[in-house]
Write an enzyme that holds these catalytic residues in place. Structure first.
Site, PDB file in Angstrom:
ATOM      1  N   HIS A   1     -37.309  59.376  67.520  1.00 48.97           N
ATOM      2  CA  HIS A   1     -37.157  58.187  66.684  1.00 48.97           C
ATOM      3  C   HIS A   1     -35.927  58.235  65.779  1.00 48.97           C
ATOM      4  O   HIS A   1     -35.606  57.232  65.135  1.00 48.97           O
ATOM      5  CB  HIS A   1     -38.440  57.947  65.868  1.00 48.97           C
ATOM      6  CG  HIS A   1     -38.797  56.498  65.729  1.00 48.97           C
ATOM      7  ND1 HIS A   1     -40.044  56.070  65.338  1.00 48.97           N
ATOM      8  CD2 HIS A   1     -38.062  55.359  65.930  1.00 48.97           C
ATOM      9  CE1 HIS A   1     -40.056  54.736  65.303  1.00 48.97           C
ATOM     10  NE2 HIS A   1     -38.864  54.287  65.650  1.00 48.97           N
TER      11      HIS A   1
ATOM     12  N   ASP B   1     -45.884  52.577  64.018  1.00 50.25           N
ATOM     13  CA  ASP B   1     -45.787  54.042  64.003  1.00 50.25           C
ATOM     14  C   ASP B   1     -46.972  54.604  63.215  1.00 50.25           C
ATOM     15  O   ASP B   1     -47.469  53.957  62.291  1.00 50.25           O
ATOM     16  CB  ASP B   1     -44.467  54.421  63.286  1.00 50.25           C
ATOM     17  CG  ASP B   1     -43.947  55.814  63.605  1.00 50.25           C
ATOM     18  OD1 ASP B   1     -44.768  56.740  63.766  1.00 50.25           O
ATOM     19  OD2 ASP B   1     -42.711  55.967  63.663  1.00 50.25           O
TER      20      ASP B   1
ATOM     21  N   HIS C   1     -46.352  57.117  61.494  1.00 48.36           N
ATOM     22  CA  HIS C   1     -45.566  57.699  60.402  1.00 48.36           C
ATOM     23  C   HIS C   1     -44.609  56.662  59.823  1.00 48.36           C
ATOM     24  O   HIS C   1     -44.203  55.731  60.522  1.00 48.36           O
ATOM     25  CB  HIS C   1     -44.742  58.889  60.926  1.00 48.36           C
ATOM     26  CG  HIS C   1     -45.549  59.874  61.726  1.00 48.36           C
ATOM     27  ND1 HIS C   1     -45.657  59.784  63.098  1.00 48.36           N
ATOM     28  CD2 HIS C   1     -46.285  60.940  61.348  1.00 48.36           C
ATOM     29  CE1 HIS C   1     -46.435  60.762  63.533  1.00 48.36           C
ATOM     30  NE2 HIS C   1     -46.838  61.482  62.499  1.00 48.36           N
TER      31      HIS C   1
ATOM     32  N   ASP D   1     -41.526  57.461  58.605  1.00 44.12           N
ATOM     33  CA  ASP D   1     -40.149  57.871  58.951  1.00 44.12           C
ATOM     34  C   ASP D   1     -39.153  57.442  57.881  1.00 44.12           C
ATOM     35  O   ASP D   1     -38.038  57.004  58.177  1.00 44.12           O
ATOM     36  CB  ASP D   1     -39.750  57.294  60.323  1.00 44.12           C
ATOM     37  CG  ASP D   1     -40.605  57.851  61.467  1.00 44.12           C
ATOM     38  OD1 ASP D   1     -41.421  58.766  61.223  1.00 44.12           O
ATOM     39  OD2 ASP D   1     -40.458  57.363  62.606  1.00 44.12           O
TER      40      ASP D   1
ATOM     41  N   HIS E   1     -36.060  62.707  62.768  1.00 42.67           N
ATOM     42  CA  HIS E   1     -36.920  61.608  63.268  1.00 42.67           C
ATOM     43  C   HIS E   1     -37.950  61.178  62.221  1.00 42.67           C
ATOM     44  O   HIS E   1     -38.543  60.111  62.370  1.00 42.67           O
ATOM     45  CB  HIS E   1     -37.585  61.957  64.615  1.00 42.67           C
ATOM     46  CG  HIS E   1     -38.820  62.790  64.514  1.00 42.67           C
ATOM     47  ND1 HIS E   1     -39.858  62.721  65.433  1.00 42.67           N
ATOM     48  CD2 HIS E   1     -39.208  63.736  63.610  1.00 42.67           C
ATOM     49  CE1 HIS E   1     -40.817  63.564  65.101  1.00 42.67           C
ATOM     50  NE2 HIS E   1     -40.449  64.195  64.013  1.00 42.67           N
TER      51      HIS E   1
ATOM     52  N   ASP F   1     -42.939  53.353  68.001  1.00 48.19           N
ATOM     53  CA  ASP F   1     -43.192  54.774  68.254  1.00 48.19           C
ATOM     54  C   ASP F   1     -44.519  54.859  69.008  1.00 48.19           C
ATOM     55  O   ASP F   1     -45.543  54.349  68.532  1.00 48.19           O
ATOM     56  CB  ASP F   1     -43.270  55.509  66.903  1.00 48.19           C
ATOM     57  CG  ASP F   1     -43.399  57.011  67.031  1.00 48.19           C
ATOM     58  OD1 ASP F   1     -44.044  57.490  67.992  1.00 48.19           O
ATOM     59  OD2 ASP F   1     -42.903  57.719  66.133  1.00 48.19           O
TER      60      ASP F   1
ATOM     61  N   ASP G   1     -46.555  57.046  69.287  1.00 52.10           N
ATOM     62  CA  ASP G   1     -47.638  57.719  68.548  1.00 52.10           C
ATOM     63  C   ASP G   1     -48.389  56.774  67.612  1.00 52.10           C
ATOM     64  O   ASP G   1     -49.379  57.172  66.976  1.00 52.10           O
ATOM     65  CB  ASP G   1     -47.157  58.983  67.840  1.00 52.10           C
ATOM     66  CG  ASP G   1     -46.305  58.751  66.589  1.00 52.10           C
ATOM     67  OD1 ASP G   1     -46.445  57.706  65.925  1.00 52.10           O
ATOM     68  OD2 ASP G   1     -45.500  59.662  66.268  1.00 52.10           O
TER      69      ASP G   1
ATOM     70  N   GLU H   1     -40.398  58.365  71.609  1.00 48.64           N
ATOM     71  CA  GLU H   1     -41.286  59.515  71.390  1.00 48.64           C
ATOM     72  C   GLU H   1     -42.268  59.786  72.533  1.00 48.64           C
ATOM     73  O   GLU H   1     -43.254  60.496  72.352  1.00 48.64           O
ATOM     74  CB  GLU H   1     -42.039  59.414  70.040  1.00 48.64           C
ATOM     75  CG  GLU H   1     -41.127  59.384  68.810  1.00 48.64           C
ATOM     76  CD  GLU H   1     -40.552  60.730  68.377  1.00 48.64           C
ATOM     77  OE1 GLU H   1     -40.835  61.762  69.046  1.00 48.64           O
ATOM     78  OE2 GLU H   1     -39.800  60.741  67.376  1.00 48.64           O
TER      79      GLU H   1
HETATM   80  C1  DIR Z   1     -43.146  64.025  58.883  1.00 44.62           C
HETATM   81  C2  DIR Z   1     -43.584  63.744  60.295  1.00 44.62           C
HETATM   82  N1  DIR Z   1     -43.422  62.896  58.010  1.00 44.62           N
HETATM   83  C3  DIR Z   1     -41.651  64.365  58.829  1.00 44.62           C
HETATM   84  N2  DIR Z   1     -42.910  62.641  60.833  1.00 44.62           N
HETATM   85  C4  DIR Z   1     -42.971  62.229  62.110  1.00 44.62           C
HETATM   86  O1  DIR Z   1     -41.237  65.199  59.617  1.00 44.62           O
HETATM   87  O2  DIR Z   1     -40.943  63.803  58.012  1.00 44.62           O
HETATM   88  N3  DIR Z   1     -42.398  61.165  62.507  1.00 44.62           N
HETATM   89  N4  DIR Z   1     -43.645  62.902  63.005  1.00 44.62           N
HETATM   90  O3  DIR Z   1     -42.494  60.599  63.698  1.00 44.62           O
HETATM   91 MN    MN Z   2     -41.558  57.495  64.433  1.00 45.13          MN
HETATM   92 MN    MN Z   3     -44.546  58.699  64.627  1.00 45.76          MN
END
Ligand code: DIR
Ligand code: MN
Ligand code: MN
Ligand code: MN
Length: 314
Positions: free
Chosen positions: A96, A119, A121, A123, A136, A227, A229, A272
């Protein structure tokens, strides 16, 4: 619909290899022919090629900044071209972090775009708040004008200038947000529908309120950053950071159907998908096929079926 596809087989925005296989897997599942079969004009711009970036020392916690910066510059230039060629742009990831280049390239030809970010998350970690160093988990922080003063100068990122305002963003599907990210979302007043809101309102009202929010002043082009996920891991397990309690397949598809209905989808990221993280062949194909279905539904596929305008009964 006229669709321009660009593959971004890039993984260096996170630590798990395999996500660079996403673009070819999604194509091998028949994306182009299926889009054509539903009446789209399709031009495939192929995959970007990313050279090696030597001596890519981390910047503080931020991992591989020069590689991420350079790959995103390549992507931004290509997305800009695809938009100027008159297509709706589809970026197949890759991780991402590539949303940085996708959104900047899109904004270079559509100044007034808004972003719908689907998502688990947010991000939106900055280089200073990131708990993992993975870019990401940070792309939004580089793109938002209100965060500009919080972003230090990062090697490889000097070309990046924020292009969207906090009020031009809607999040859907959040369920794994770091404390600093949650603070940023609140501080900037960013519209977000976490899984709690999806449960409370239902996906119908979430999409009504999403459109009310982004079109509150005028209708504008939409950048949908999806995303995989965001969906529940029972649907799309082959991804780097799966989180339980996600969107169902039906909720995920409903989002893309409604975005299609606006007639304003201007660019899409599908990111992703990581086949190396599927434990079985079925887990990989479920993830890849879901990604394909989401793209198809962005471009007019309807679950109730459809026919060509001039269709005649035999
Ligand atoms: C977590 C995980 N907040 C980070 N983030 C992810 O790495 O900053 N984003 N998995 O897709
Ligand atoms: Mn993402
Ligand atoms: Mn994500
Ligand atoms: Mn919260």
């Amino acid at each position: 619909h006229s669709v321009g596809i660009i593959g971004a087989p890039f993984w260096k925005g996170q630590r798990r290899d395999g996500v660079e296989k996403g673009p070819d897997l999604i194509r091998d599942a028949g994306l182009v022919d299926k889009l054509k079969g539903q009446g789209c004009l399709v031009r495939d711009y192929g995959n970007l090629k990313f050279g090696d970036v030597p001596d890519d020392e981390s910047f503080g916690k931020v991992q591989r900044p020069r590689a991420v910066g350079r790959a995103n510059k390549q992507l931004a230039d290509t997305v800009h071209t695809i938009k100027n060629d008159g297509h709706t742009c589809v970026m197949l990831g890759g991780d991402h972090s590539m949303a940085i280049g996708s959104i900047l390239g899109h904004a270079a030809s559509k100044k007034d775009l808004c972003v719908v970010w689907v998502d688990a998350h947010a991000d939106i970690n900055t280089p200073l708040t990131t708990p993992t160093g993975n870019i990401h988990g940070q792309p939004m922080s580089y793109l938002i004008k209100e965060l500009h003063s919080k972003i230090p100068a990062i090697p490889g990122f000097s070309w990046i200038k924020p292009c969207i305002s906090a009020q031009d963003i809607v999040y859907i599907g959040l369920r794994d947000v770091d404390p600093e990210e949650h603070y940023i979302l609140k501080y900037l007043g960013i519209k977000s529908f976490s899984m709690t809101e999806v449960d409370h309102l239902g996906i119908t009202r979430v999409m009504e309120e999403t459109c009310d929010h982004i079109f509150s002043k005028v209708k504008r082009p939409i950048h949908l950053s999806y995303d995989i996920d965001a969906l529940d891991p029972s649907v799309s397990p082959a991804t780097g950071t799966p989180v339980v309690g996600g969107l169902t397949y039906r909720e995920g598809i409903y989002i893309t159907e409604q975005i299609c209905q606006t007639g304003l989808l201007s660019a899409l990221d599908m990111v992703e998908v990581n086949p190396k993280l599927g434990r079985t062949e079925a887990e990989v194909s479920s993830t890849v096929n879901t990604a394909v279905d989401l793209v198809l539904s962005c471009f007019g596929r309807v679950r109730g079926g459809s026919h060509a305008p001039d269709y005649c009964m035999p």
